[in-house]
Design a protein around this motif. Structure first.
Motif, PDB file in Angstrom:
ATOM      1  N   SER A  59       0.828  -1.197   0.000  1.00  0.00           N
ATOM      2  CA  SER A  59       0.000   0.000   0.000  1.00  0.00           C
ATOM      3  C   SER A  59       0.869   1.257   0.000  1.00  0.00           C
ATOM      4  CB  SER A  59      -0.951   0.005   1.212  1.00  0.00           C
ATOM      5  OG  SER A  59      -0.265  -0.286   2.397  1.00  0.00           O
ATOM      6  N   SER A  88       0.502   4.476   5.973  1.00  0.00           N
ATOM      7  CA  SER A  88      -0.389   3.803   5.032  1.00  0.00           C
ATOM      8  C   SER A  88      -1.388   2.999   5.842  1.00  0.00           C
ATOM      9  CB  SER A  88       0.398   2.873   4.106  1.00  0.00           C
ATOM     10  OG  SER A  88       0.826   1.723   4.802  1.00  0.00           O
ATOM     11  N   GLN A  89      -2.311   2.330   5.171  1.00  0.00           N
ATOM     12  CA  GLN A  89      -3.245   1.440   5.889  1.00  0.00           C
ATOM     13  C   GLN A  89      -2.480   0.278   6.523  1.00  0.00           C
ATOM     14  OE1 GLN A  89      -6.262   1.290   6.958  1.00  0.00           O
ATOM     15  NE2 GLN A  89      -7.373   2.805   5.790  1.00  0.00           N
ATOM     16  N   MET A 143      -4.419  -5.926  11.761  1.00  0.00           N
ATOM     17  CA  MET A 143      -5.066  -5.622  10.490  1.00  0.00           C
ATOM     18  C   MET A 143      -6.060  -6.680  10.020  1.00  0.00           C
ATOM     19  SD  MET A 143      -1.846  -4.127   8.365  1.00  0.00           S
ATOM     20  CE  MET A 143      -2.670  -4.494   6.860  1.00  0.00           C
ATOM     21  N   TYR A 147     -10.513  -2.294   8.638  1.00  0.00           N
ATOM     22  CA  TYR A 147     -10.211  -1.101   7.851  1.00  0.00           C
ATOM     23  C   TYR A 147     -10.355   0.073   8.795  1.00  0.00           C
ATOM     24  CZ  TYR A 147     -10.684   2.573   4.355  1.00  0.00           C
ATOM     25  OH  TYR A 147     -10.518   3.708   3.602  1.00  0.00           O
ATOM     26  N   ASP A 148      -9.299   0.828   8.975  1.00  0.00           N
ATOM     27  CA  ASP A 148      -9.333   1.989   9.852  1.00  0.00           C
ATOM     28  C   ASP A 148      -9.949   3.143   9.077  1.00  0.00           C
ATOM     29  OD1 ASP A 148      -8.612   4.411  11.251  1.00  0.00           O
ATOM     30  OD2 ASP A 148      -7.257   3.150  12.432  1.00  0.00           O
ATOM     31  N   LYS A 149     -11.192   3.483   9.423  1.00  0.00           N
ATOM     32  CA  LYS A 149     -11.954   4.487   8.689  1.00  0.00           C
ATOM     33  C   LYS A 149     -11.278   5.861   8.713  1.00  0.00           C
ATOM     34  CE  LYS A 149     -16.823   5.801   8.414  1.00  0.00           C
ATOM     35  NZ  LYS A 149     -18.120   5.607   9.059  1.00  0.00           N
ATOM     36  N   LEU A 151      -8.173   6.596   9.246  1.00  0.00           N
ATOM     37  CA  LEU A 151      -6.933   6.525   8.476  1.00  0.00           C
ATOM     38  C   LEU A 151      -7.225   6.472   6.974  1.00  0.00           C
ATOM     39  CD1 LEU A 151      -3.912   6.467   8.735  1.00  0.00           C
ATOM     40  CD2 LEU A 151      -4.030   4.006   9.107  1.00  0.00           C
ATOM     41  N   GLY A 152      -8.248   5.751   6.606  1.00  0.00           N
ATOM     42  CA  GLY A 152      -8.648   5.657   5.194  1.00  0.00           C
ATOM     43  C   GLY A 152      -9.014   7.015   4.624  1.00  0.00           C
TER      44      GLY A 152
END
Length: 157
Positions: A59, A88-89, A143, A147-149, A151-152
């Protein structure tokens, strides 16, 4: 020799090499270079030798300047202040004022705030993958299907 060209590695650990001299391409397994730092030399059938930098990252990393804290899991005496230089994610890279005592494979806890409108707090557990003087590169360990919203959204701006 000129600067190495970045070659992105596919999910099956193969990469496509294109000769800068004759333009021919070949696909080869690069799994054995996964933990190697720096550029590698490639020799084409036309006898041209050129250097490439393999990029195994899954990523994209966004450059940042975020202040935060890190501590080694299980040994809170190892840790301190950090500046997150990229994110990054999948992980972060950070620097410390002095050479840190972390080693590859250490699990650490990270805490920092994004510079978004909400000043979203990020708390992550990560495994150390790279240690070079003041720089540490880490991969998030929490992970599994998440999904870290915050961070996304941050990474999309």
């Amino acid at each position: 020799m000129s600067q190495p060209k970045t070659v992105y590695v596919n999910s099956d650990d193969t990469a496509v090499f294109v000769c800068p001299n004759c333009g021919s391409s070949k696909t080869a397994s690069v799994a054995r270079f996964k933990n190697q730092r720096g550029a590698i030399k490639v020799r084409c059938a036309c006898k041209e030798v050129y250097r490439v930098q393999l990029e195994f990252r899954r990523s994209w990393r966004k450059p940042t300047e975020l202040n935060g804290l890190y501590t080694k899991a299980g040994d809170e005496t190892i840790g301190g202040r950090m500046v997150v230089k990229n994110i990054s994610q999948g992980g972060v890279g950070f620097i410390t004022k002095s050479k840190n005592r972390l080693q590859i494979g250490d699990v650490i806890n990270l805490k920092f705030n994004l510079d978004d409108a909400e000043k979203s707090q990020i708390r992550k557990r990560a495994e150390v993958r790279v240690v070079e003087d003041h720089y540490t590169g880490c991969q998030f360990t929490d992970m599994a299907g998440t999904y870290d919203k915050a961070l996304g959204f941050y990474l999309k701006r």
